[in-house]
Write an enzyme that holds these catalytic residues in place. Structure first.
Site, PDB file in Angstrom:
ATOM      1  N   ASP A  42      34.836 -43.914  67.662  1.00  0.00           N
ATOM      2  CA  ASP A  42      34.466 -44.058  66.253  1.00  0.00           C
ATOM      3  C   ASP A  42      35.731 -44.134  65.408  1.00  0.00           C
ATOM      4  OD1 ASP A  42      31.863 -43.934  67.056  1.00  0.00           O
ATOM      5  OD2 ASP A  42      31.572 -41.839  66.515  1.00  0.00           O
ATOM      6  N   HIS A  66      30.579 -48.480  67.626  1.00  0.00           N
ATOM      7  CA  HIS A  66      29.733 -48.692  66.450  1.00  0.00           C
ATOM      8  C   HIS A  66      30.339 -49.877  65.713  1.00  0.00           C
ATOM      9  CE1 HIS A  66      27.032 -45.199  66.409  1.00  0.00           C
ATOM     10  NE2 HIS A  66      28.047 -44.452  66.785  1.00  0.00           N
ATOM     11  N   ARG A 100      23.851 -48.613  68.814  1.00  0.00           N
ATOM     12  CA  ARG A 100      23.158 -49.207  67.660  1.00  0.00           C
ATOM     13  C   ARG A 100      21.939 -48.396  67.227  1.00  0.00           C
ATOM     14  NH1 ARG A 100      20.920 -50.755  63.945  1.00  0.00           N
ATOM     15  NH2 ARG A 100      20.842 -52.816  62.971  1.00  0.00           N
ATOM     16  N   LYS A 101      21.361 -47.650  68.160  1.00  0.00           N
ATOM     17  CA  LYS A 101      20.151 -46.865  67.881  1.00  0.00           C
ATOM     18  C   LYS A 101      19.100 -47.705  67.153  1.00  0.00           C
ATOM     19  CE  LYS A 101      22.473 -42.350  67.577  1.00  0.00           C
ATOM     20  NZ  LYS A 101      23.887 -42.769  67.537  1.00  0.00           N
ATOM     21  N   GLY A 103      15.924 -48.984  65.654  1.00  0.00           N
ATOM     22  CA  GLY A 103      14.794 -48.166  65.228  1.00  0.00           C
ATOM     23  C   GLY A 103      13.897 -48.890  64.248  1.00  0.00           C
ATOM     24  N   ILE A 105      10.395 -52.144  64.070  1.00  0.00           N
ATOM     25  CA  ILE A 105       9.323 -52.784  64.819  1.00  0.00           C
ATOM     26  C   ILE A 105       9.916 -53.712  65.879  1.00  0.00           C
ATOM     27  CG2 ILE A 105       7.684 -52.618  62.917  1.00  0.00           C
ATOM     28  CD1 ILE A 105       8.227 -55.595  62.366  1.00  0.00           C
ATOM     29  N   HIS A 107       9.636 -56.896  66.852  1.00  0.00           N
ATOM     30  CA  HIS A 107      10.177 -58.213  66.516  1.00  0.00           C
ATOM     31  C   HIS A 107      11.551 -58.089  65.875  1.00  0.00           C
ATOM     32  CE1 HIS A 107      10.301 -62.376  65.257  1.00  0.00           C
ATOM     33  NE2 HIS A 107      10.529 -61.994  64.018  1.00  0.00           N
TER      34      HIS A 107
END
EC number: 4.1.1.23
Length: 379
Positions: A42, A66, A100-101, A103, A105, A107
């Site tokens: 980081d 990140h 990236r996590k 989070g 929907i 698509h």
């Protein structure tokens, strides 16, 4: 933490049993380098990120990034920051994990993963997902990775030649053009000959021939595709003792966190495990605080953040916490994370980055994490 055979099995043996190509590769890499250390890099600039990857790469098996916090990130697909990291990963023997996590929907996360300016899937071997939106996010990321991989069944090589034929050659070609099919060479390539000429005048005379351009496309099998793009001509450096990482991508599910007061309940964690079992061809394992393998055929890997060692003159075997950062992060020793909780890889950030000698400190963490693993095997 439930007892499970993987806790007493060497990384080398586990690499032969797992069905995920990237998991198998990572476990073999860990055994080869005697390392189960991930650097959480980081840092604020691309220059610092690449410098750390090069200097600390020999001590680690995973580099966690990140990209969206790095200023000066070059998005060029062939010579940009991601491509340079991929080159360093080949050189020093580590995988790139973009933290990236995802989070959202299904698509949306698929598009975030496979498109956009960063095109994370092109350079990151591993990504992770926050499964709060539901299992669909895991399924969509798996679908995106599968579609991306399907675009690499073969390599297309194109050659273009331009020349000016003699009039006799043109006469022969014109006489035969109505009778012969399009030229196909022996390996199935299409050869398109396109004469460029002025045509016939009204009195039947032929116009002058300018040139003939021949375009040849050869489709060659790429049965074992790799990240073949290099930064500079002739850059073929590869970490000795192991082949290049497979092109298969992998996912880690964020099942538990090390931050104080987080909302990841036992019910949520169990749902993460179930989703992983449903997508074993894509999910490598978890970001967790303990080993989550419980069923006989579970072979997931576990990576745990929040690892920090006491000063060298203090007991390295402490089983408890070693403080926090005042912003919710809680730290544990490598002995606690690997040896007791059963995780496989310790994720270390500031413990290395803020050291007076990060390279030397990375070796200290690598040694401590590996020792915790070997002692776990004997317990």
């Amino acid at each position: 933490m439930a007892s499970h055979p993987t806790l007493k099995t060497t990384f080398a043996a586990r690499s032969e049993a797992t069905t995920h190509p990237l998991t198998s590769y990572l476990l073999r890499l860990m055994d080869l380098k005697a390392s189960n250390l991930c650097l959480s890099a980081d840092v604020p600039t691309a220059r610092e990120l690449l410098y750390l990857a090069d200097k600390i790469g020999p001590s680690i098996v995973v580099l966690k990034t990140h990209y969206d916090m790095v200023s000066g990130w070059d998005f060029h697909p062939d010579t940009g920051t991601g491509a340079k990291l991929a080159s360093l990963a080949r050189k020093h023997g580590f995988l790139i994990f973009e933290d990236r996590k995802f989070g959202d929907i299904g698509h949306t996360v698929e598009l975030q993963y496979t498109s956009g300016s960063a095109r994370i899937i092109d350079w990151a071997h591993i990504v992770n997902v926050n499964m709060v939106p539901g299992k669909a996010s895991v399924a969509s990321l798996a679908q995106g990775a599968r579609r991306w991989l399907e675009r690499y069944p073969c390599e297309v090589k194109t050659s273009v030649t331009v020349g000016t034929p003699t009039m006799d050659q043109f006469d022969d070609a014109e006489d035969a053009k109505d009778d012969e099919p399009a030229t196909v060479n022996d390996n199935g390539s299409n050869m398109m000959e396109k004469p460029i000429y002025a045509g016939r005048n009204g009195d039947g005379r032929k116009g002058s021939i300018v040139s003939i351009t021949t375009v040849t496309q050869q489709y060659e099998s790429a049965a074992s595709p790799r990240l073949g793009k290099t930064i500079a001509e002739g850059d073929e450096s590869l970490f000795p003792g192991i082949e290049e990482a497979p092109l298969n991508r992998g996912l880690l599910i964020l099942a538990q966190m090390s931050s104080e007061g987080n909302f990841m309940t036992g019910e949520y964690t169990q749902a993460c495990v179930e989703a992983a079992r449903e997508h074993k061809d894509f999910v490598m394992g978890f970001i967790s605080q303990e080993a989550l393998n419980t069923q006989a055929d579970d072979d997931f890997i576990h990576m745990t953040p929040g690892c920090q060692l006491p000063p060298e003159d203090e007991d390295q075997q402490t089983n408890g916490k070693v403080g926090g950062d005042g912003q919710g992060q809680q730290y544990n020793t490598a002995h606690k994370i690997i040896g007791i909780a059963g995780s496989d890889i310790a994720i270390v950030g500031r413990g290395i980055l803020k050291a007076s000698d990060p390279v030397e400190e990375a070796e200290r963490y690598r040694s401590a994490a590996w020792k915790a693993y070997t002692e776990r095997l004997l317990r």
